[in-house]
Motif scaffolding. Structure first.
Motif, PDB file in Angstrom:
ATOM      1  N   ALA A  35       0.829  -1.206   0.000  1.00  0.00           N
ATOM      2  CA  ALA A  35       0.000   0.000   0.000  1.00  0.00           C
ATOM      3  C   ALA A  35       0.867   1.261   0.000  1.00  0.00           C
ATOM      4  O   ALA A  35       0.595   2.216  -0.738  1.00  0.00           O
ATOM      5  N   LEU A  36       1.936   1.263   0.807  1.00  0.00           N
ATOM      6  CA  LEU A  36       2.830   2.419   0.850  1.00  0.00           C
ATOM      7  C   LEU A  36       3.548   2.615  -0.484  1.00  0.00           C
ATOM      8  O   LEU A  36       3.734   3.743  -0.943  1.00  0.00           O
ATOM      9  N   CYS A  37       3.939   1.511  -1.092  1.00  0.00           N
ATOM     10  CA  CYS A  37       4.603   1.595  -2.399  1.00  0.00           C
ATOM     11  C   CYS A  37       3.645   2.135  -3.458  1.00  0.00           C
ATOM     12  O   CYS A  37       4.033   2.906  -4.332  1.00  0.00           O
ATOM     13  N   ALA A  44       5.002   9.929  -6.894  1.00  0.00           N
ATOM     14  CA  ALA A  44       6.138  10.148  -7.794  1.00  0.00           C
ATOM     15  C   ALA A  44       5.669  10.553  -9.194  1.00  0.00           C
ATOM     16  O   ALA A  44       6.278  11.408  -9.845  1.00  0.00           O
ATOM     17  N   LEU A  45       4.581   9.944  -9.653  1.00  0.00           N
ATOM     18  CA  LEU A  45       4.029  10.315 -10.951  1.00  0.00           C
ATOM     19  C   LEU A  45       3.507  11.755 -10.933  1.00  0.00           C
ATOM     20  O   LEU A  45       3.665  12.500 -11.903  1.00  0.00           O
ATOM     21  N   ALA A  50       4.476  17.473 -12.499  1.00  0.00           N
ATOM     22  CA  ALA A  50       4.776  18.860 -12.147  1.00  0.00           C
ATOM     23  C   ALA A  50       6.097  19.312 -12.761  1.00  0.00           C
ATOM     24  O   ALA A  50       6.220  20.441 -13.259  1.00  0.00           O
ATOM     25  N   VAL A  51       7.089  18.429 -12.736  1.00  0.00           N
ATOM     26  CA  VAL A  51       8.394  18.759 -13.322  1.00  0.00           C
ATOM     27  C   VAL A  51       8.272  18.963 -14.828  1.00  0.00           C
ATOM     28  O   VAL A  51       8.833  19.911 -15.400  1.00  0.00           O
ATOM     29  N   MET A  52       7.529  18.073 -15.492  1.00  0.00           N
ATOM     30  CA  MET A  52       7.357  18.187 -16.950  1.00  0.00           C
ATOM     31  C   MET A  52       6.634  19.472 -17.341  1.00  0.00           C
ATOM     32  O   MET A  52       6.946  20.084 -18.360  1.00  0.00           O
ATOM     33  N   SER A  53       5.660  19.879 -16.533  1.00  0.00           N
ATOM     34  CA  SER A  53       4.876  21.071 -16.862  1.00  0.00           C
ATOM     35  C   SER A  53       5.512  22.352 -16.350  1.00  0.00           C
ATOM     36  O   SER A  53       5.147  23.445 -16.786  1.00  0.00           O
ATOM     37  N   ASP A  62      -3.661  18.657 -14.651  1.00  0.00           N
ATOM     38  CA  ASP A  62      -3.907  18.574 -16.101  1.00  0.00           C
ATOM     39  C   ASP A  62      -2.780  17.835 -16.806  1.00  0.00           C
ATOM     40  O   ASP A  62      -3.023  16.987 -17.673  1.00  0.00           O
ATOM     41  N   MET A  63      -1.558  18.135 -16.420  1.00  0.00           N
ATOM     42  CA  MET A  63      -0.402  17.484 -17.030  1.00  0.00           C
ATOM     43  C   MET A  63      -0.327  16.015 -16.638  1.00  0.00           C
ATOM     44  O   MET A  63       0.135  15.183 -17.418  1.00  0.00           O
ATOM     45  N   LEU A  64      -0.819  15.670 -15.440  1.00  0.00           N
ATOM     46  CA  LEU A  64      -0.772  14.280 -14.988  1.00  0.00           C
ATOM     47  C   LEU A  64      -1.568  13.378 -15.920  1.00  0.00           C
ATOM     48  O   LEU A  64      -1.081  12.324 -16.337  1.00  0.00           O
ATOM     49  N   GLY A  65      -2.780  13.779 -16.253  1.00  0.00           N
ATOM     50  CA  GLY A  65      -3.599  12.976 -17.160  1.00  0.00           C
ATOM     51  C   GLY A  65      -2.948  12.836 -18.519  1.00  0.00           C
ATOM     52  O   GLY A  65      -2.963  11.757 -19.120  1.00  0.00           O
TER      53      GLY A  65
END
Length: 282
Positions: A35-37, A44-45, A50-53, A62-65
């Motif tokens: 569950a923690l993993c 992390a995703l 956030a880093v990509m956007s 929005d970027m996550l989807g």
């Protein structure tokens, strides 16, 4: 999670007096770990989106989807989440049939492959030798780190609070400790071999060990590994044999716990390595 599975397998050849108590503890830990993993992988995703956007975490939805559906990194991460959700379910059902242990091995090996495919090794493609080596490296690390941690914090402590005479406690756990030592030794040989392969391809030369963040993190990781090897060697030749005859007088448990903390440092150093660009790619 792999440490939990390994411990259950190694305990098959030990005395069954304390098995039920240990088994319940292992099952609960497996559910919590999975569950923690799952939560950590989802977080992390989100961070990756956030880093990509280039946006704050609160504005990265929005970027996550988009990342999960349109990029190989996101799709692989989504597969990993599904595999971890299955792991949670299989650990919950674990005591109903041995089939679930087999399914857990498959699912966790597949999850390790998903992580290897999005690491630096994945730059050469999914069906490449570098990905296979990285996958093996991850699995072997999990066997070593997980096996030591489970022994240090679950199996041996439960054995020591048993009402049995101390000599019987040690004798009952002798097959388990021998299996742990053998597995750790085999895993270490594989870790060194796969680690040398990775270092050769990512460093480029010995000089690249110095003067950059990647090389520094690798040196720190190697120091931690060296300390863990010394601690493991002590237990194999001195600590475990003493534990068999007199658990209350042996330092095996203390050394195991120190080794587990040192190996946690190895994991932190490995995490830093994955976030740094290898010198060979400069």
């Amino acid at each position: 999670m792999i440490g939990v599975l390994s411990a259950r397998f190694w305990l098959l050849h030990s005395d069954k007096k304390n098995h039920r108590t240990v088994h319940v503890a292992l099952q609960r830990l497996g559910v919590v770990a999975a569950a923690l993993c799952l939560i950590a992988s989802g977080a992390a995703l989100w961070v990756a989106a956030a880093v990509m956007s280039g946006k704050p975490l609160a504005e990265a939805s929005d970027m996550l989807g988009l990342m999960l559906t349109k990029t190989a990194y996101g799709q692989t991460g989504l597969i990993g989440l599904v595999l971890l959700a299955l792991s949670v379910m299989f650990f919950i059902l674990w005591d109903r049939a041995r089939l679930y242990s087999f399914l857990l091995v498959i699912v966790l090996c597949a999850f390790a492959l998903s992580r290897a495919s999005v690491s630096h090794s994945g730059e050469n493609g999914l069906f490449s030798l570098s990905v296979l080596v990285e996958w093996l490296h991850l699995v072997l690390i999990a066997v070593w780190v997980g096996g030591v941690a489970i022994a240090a914090w679950i199996v041996l402590p439960i054995a020591r609070i048993s009402s049995e005479p101390s000599a019987q406690q040690g004798a009952h756990l002798r097959p388990y400790m021998e299996s742990l030592s053998l597995a750790a030794m085999i895993a270490l040989i594989g870790i060194v071999a796969t680690g040398l392969y990775n270092a050769w391809h990512r460093l480029g030369s010995i000089d690249d060990l110095f003067g950059n963040a990647y090389g520094t993190a690798l040196i720190i990781k190697l120091v931690f590994v060296g300390v863990a090897i010394l601690l493991g060697g002590y237990n194999k030749f001195i600590g475990f044999p003493a534990f068999v005859h007199a658990p209350e007088k042996s330092y095996a448990l203390t050394v195991l716990r120190i080794e587990s903390i040192v190996l946690f440092g190895v994991l932190i150093a490995a995490a830093v390595l994955t976030s740094r660009q290898p010198p060979a790619s400069f």
